[in-house]
Design a protein around this motif. Structure first.
Motif, PDB file in Angstrom:
ATOM      1  N   PHE A 264       0.978  -4.804   3.624  1.00 15.48           N
ATOM      2  CA  PHE A 264       1.098  -4.329   2.250  1.00 15.48           C
ATOM      3  C   PHE A 264       1.774  -2.962   2.272  1.00 15.48           C
ATOM      4  CE2 PHE A 264      -2.369  -7.304   2.338  1.00 15.48           C
ATOM      5  CZ  PHE A 264      -2.257  -8.009   1.153  1.00 15.48           C
ATOM      6  N   ASP A 265       2.741  -2.763   1.351  1.00 14.87           N
ATOM      7  CA  ASP A 265       3.463  -1.497   1.314  1.00 14.87           C
ATOM      8  C   ASP A 265       2.608  -0.423   0.658  1.00 14.87           C
ATOM      9  OD1 ASP A 265       3.530  -2.047  -1.370  1.00 14.87           O
ATOM     10  OD2 ASP A 265       5.661  -2.508  -1.457  1.00 14.87           O
ATOM     11  N   ARG A 266       3.210   0.746   0.433  1.00  8.23           N
ATOM     12  CA  ARG A 266       2.464   1.871  -0.122  1.00  8.23           C
ATOM     13  C   ARG A 266       1.982   1.594  -1.541  1.00  8.23           C
ATOM     14  NH1 ARG A 266       6.478   6.768  -0.214  1.00  8.23           N
ATOM     15  NH2 ARG A 266       4.554   7.739  -0.977  1.00  8.23           N
ATOM     16  N   ASN A 267       2.627   0.649  -2.244  1.00 11.36           N
ATOM     17  CA  ASN A 267       2.200   0.256  -3.585  1.00 11.36           C
ATOM     18  C   ASN A 267       1.207  -0.899  -3.556  1.00 11.36           C
ATOM     19  OD1 ASN A 267       3.977   2.156  -4.786  1.00 11.36           O
ATOM     20  ND2 ASN A 267       5.683   0.720  -4.581  1.00 11.36           N
ATOM     21  N   ARG A 268       0.762  -1.258  -2.354  1.00 13.85           N
ATOM     22  CA  ARG A 268      -0.220  -2.327  -2.140  1.00 13.85           C
ATOM     23  C   ARG A 268       0.327  -3.691  -2.575  1.00 13.85           C
ATOM     24  NH1 ARG A 268      -0.915   1.015   0.598  1.00 13.85           N
ATOM     25  NH2 ARG A 268      -2.541   2.610   0.624  1.00 13.85           N
ATOM     26  N   GLN A 269       1.631  -3.897  -2.369  1.00 17.67           N
ATOM     27  CA  GLN A 269       2.259  -5.183  -2.587  1.00 17.67           C
ATOM     28  C   GLN A 269       2.510  -5.831  -1.230  1.00 17.67           C
ATOM     29  OE1 GLN A 269       3.011  -6.594  -5.641  1.00 17.67           O
ATOM     30  NE2 GLN A 269       2.082  -4.857  -6.681  1.00 17.67           N
ATOM     31  N   ASN A 293      -0.505  -8.291  -5.113  1.00 17.74           N
ATOM     32  CA  ASN A 293      -1.079  -7.019  -4.688  1.00 17.74           C
ATOM     33  C   ASN A 293      -2.355  -7.277  -3.885  1.00 17.74           C
ATOM     34  OD1 ASN A 293      -3.207  -7.478  -6.550  1.00 17.74           O
ATOM     35  ND2 ASN A 293      -2.034  -6.490  -8.166  1.00 17.74           N
ATOM     36  N   LEU A 294      -2.903  -6.210  -3.362  1.00 20.96           N
ATOM     37  CA  LEU A 294      -4.034  -6.340  -2.441  1.00 20.96           C
ATOM     38  C   LEU A 294      -5.264  -6.919  -3.127  1.00 20.96           C
ATOM     39  CD1 LEU A 294      -4.841  -5.806   0.468  1.00 20.96           C
ATOM     40  CD2 LEU A 294      -5.588  -3.530  -0.196  1.00 20.96           C
ATOM     41  N   ILE A 324      -9.346   0.099   2.116  1.00 25.93           N
ATOM     42  CA  ILE A 324      -7.963   0.534   2.325  1.00 25.93           C
ATOM     43  C   ILE A 324      -7.933   1.868   3.051  1.00 25.93           C
ATOM     44  CG2 ILE A 324      -5.842   1.200   1.149  1.00 25.93           C
ATOM     45  CD1 ILE A 324      -6.611  -0.746  -1.087  1.00 25.93           C
ATOM     46  N   LYS A 328      -6.270   2.615   6.644  1.00 28.53           N
ATOM     47  CA  LYS A 328      -5.240   3.626   6.846  1.00 28.53           C
ATOM     48  C   LYS A 328      -5.614   4.573   7.984  1.00 28.53           C
ATOM     49  CE  LYS A 328      -3.422   5.659   3.337  1.00 28.53           C
ATOM     50  NZ  LYS A 328      -3.252   6.394   2.069  1.00 28.53           N
ATOM     51  N   VAL A 356      -0.135  -0.705   4.942  1.00 21.58           N
ATOM     52  CA  VAL A 356      -1.366  -1.121   5.611  1.00 21.58           C
ATOM     53  C   VAL A 356      -1.193  -2.573   6.057  1.00 21.58           C
ATOM     54  CG1 VAL A 356      -3.835  -1.515   5.378  1.00 21.58           C
ATOM     55  CG2 VAL A 356      -2.789   0.445   4.259  1.00 21.58           C
TER      56      VAL A 356
END
Length: 507
Positions: A264-269, A293-294, A324, A328, A356
């Motif tokens: 998942f990227d920084r935008n939680r996608q 999303n997460l 999360i 991290k 993440v």
């Protein structure tokens, strides 16, 4: 005398004609102001090859500047564009007529005749306020044009028919780069451009091995024209291509990995997953490809009964922020016992730029093997506890791995949790402390830890209370050693030796 007067008059007349018709004229670059006192009139300007060669008297009066000889069509068009926005960027080869967009009912015509074009301008109702407004518009237009010309990226304008009516130097340079004239070449496809609202679209200009990428922004003006600004994005496109290639490489690398991977990227996608994730979670690939999303990801896992059902799911869902944060910091690791009987190990790992990654591993076989091993170990202990002999088992490294109840009772060994810390040296010290001196202890320690083939043997130990104990040492599987102790049921003789050894060959 008369002859001299005639010659003088002839010279004066010739000088006057030369001054009037052949004196050099300055080219007007920017109109100073409109003369508001001019009566409504018709103005004519004659152009040849796009340059002014002659004009009517009121044309110079109208702009209160030097005469217009030598001025270009572009210069005239910049002056008139505020009232006649549809004027073409290039002089047409046919007659065209234009009406002013203000309320002055002014008209302008372009009459083409080969290389010559006559501009006829009929101004009506030229009030002082209107003249001032025209001057302000012309000056403002020149200011805007200077800004657009100084832009490092292409800019151009189109009318409602899609024809380019103005362009700046970078646009012209782009057309020349592809070997075309800006009057005949349109590097950007305008089929997807919206003429009623601000819009942006990517456009690729390519010819042969030359490829250029632009982000084209369009915005309409009040006159119905559209301004376009093209921003170079070659570096951005190259970065996106490199990123896609990198993701494809990762996808191929993790395609055969049995551990499910979800990044998942920084935008939680969700930006990356492998086939194992689909197999382990039973989530449809269409859902994962849609980049959920997460929170949505975990919600679907719950719907598929792929996570342990929490007592309070809403509270657990709210605690995902803690999950999360732990991932991290590389601190998230859990074991999920699913209703289906499977056991998953979930691990969170941090990735660059705030991303993440979650790893989902099926450890059902390992857990089953561990449980079966523990069951067999418990069974072995139960069987050994039924024996009257004191039994202890040592690994090839000399660590005690097993002992029974009789052993604990004989040697007062109470701490079961100390198995991993009790070795053959500790055990022989315990035994030697309970018995009379005996030379077998160094030999016994060496026997337990040696790697070569070994034969079974036994010995007699004498405790401080006089009891005789039979000690039997035998090699067992995996290099381990079994040691058995049993109290002898015979009375010791006076001449009995405290140490007897008998070698028993292994069949």
């Amino acid at each position: 005398m008369q002859t001299s007067v005639m010659i003088f008059c002839t010279l004066v007349a010739g000088a006057t004609i030369f001054f009037v018709f052949f004196s050099p004229r300055k080219v007007a670059k920017v109109p100073r102001s409109y003369n508001s006192n001019i009566r409504p009139s018709g103005t004519s300007i004659l152009l040849r090859d796009g340059m002014v060669v002659d004009f009517s008297e009121d044309a110079s009066e109208l702009y209160e500047g030097p005469d217009l000889v030598g001025a270009s069509w572009s210069f005239l068009r910049d002056i008139l564009i505020s009232r006649f926005p549809n004027l073409p960027a290039v002089l047409p080869d046919t007659n065209q007529y234009f009406n002013a967009i203000d309320n002055s009912n002014s008209e302008l015509s372009l009459e083409a005749n080969g290389k010559t074009t006559r501009l006829n301008l009929k101004l009506r109702e030229m009030s002082p306020a209107l003249a001032h407004r025209l001057l302000s518009s012309a000056n403002e237009h020149h200011s805007y044009k200077s800004v657009l010309e100084a832009m490092p990226d292409p800019a151009f304008r189109c009318n409602e028919d899609g024809a380019v009516t103005w362009y700046n130097a970078p646009y012209q340079q782009l057309c020349h780069e592809f070997g075309h004239s800006p009057e005949t070449f349109k590097p950007f496809s305008l089929s997807k451009i919206q003429y009623t609202a601000t819009h942006s679209a990517r456009a690729c200009v390519e010819q042969g091995e030359i490829t250029r990428w632009f982000e084209v922004f369009s915005t309409p003006d009040k006159s119905g024209n559209v301004l376009f600004f093209a921003k170079k994005i070659d570096a951005l496109i190259e970065a996106e291509i490199a990123q896609r290639n990198f993701i494809q490489t990762l996808t191929k690398t993790f395609a055969h990995l049995p551990i499910g991977l979800a990044v998942f990227d920084r935008n939680r996608q969700l930006v990356l997953f492998n086939p194992a994730l689909v197999d382990l979670t039973n989530l449809p690939s269409e859902f994962l490809s849609a980049r959920p999303n997460l929170l949505s990801f975990f919600d679907h896992l719950r719907e598929n009964r792929m996570i342990p059902e929490p007592k309070d799911y809403q509270t657990w869902r709210a605690q995902l922020a803690d999950v999360i944060a732990a991932a991290k910091n590389d601190r998230y690791s859990e074991t999920w016992n699913l209703p289906s009987g499977l056991t998953y190990k979930i691990t969170g790992r941090p990735h660059p730029d705030g991303a993440v990654a979650f790893l989902i591993e099926d450890i059902s076989a390992e857990i089953s093997l561990t449980r079966r091993f523990r069951s067999e170990l418990e069974l072995s202990r139960s069987v050994m506890d039924t024996l009257d002999e004191a039994v202890a088992v040592f690994s090839q490294l000399g660590v005690m791995t097993l002992c029974n109840t009789a052993y604990r009772s004989m040697w007062s060994f109470e701490d079961d949790s100390a198995f991993s810390e009790t070795n053959i040296t500790d055990a022989t010290l315990l035994w030697a402390g309970e018995c009379e001196p005996n030379p077998i202890w160094p030999e016994l320690r060496e026997y337990v830890t040696q790697l070569k083939d070994r034969a079974a043997w036994d010995a007699i130990l004498v405790r401080h209370n006089g009891n005789h104990i039979s000690c039997k040492i035998e090699p067992v599987a995996a290099g381990s050693t079994l040691i058995r102790f049993q109290v002898e049921d015979v009375s010791p003789r006076l001449d009995a030796k405290p140490y007897l050894s008998k070698v028993i060959p292994i069949n």
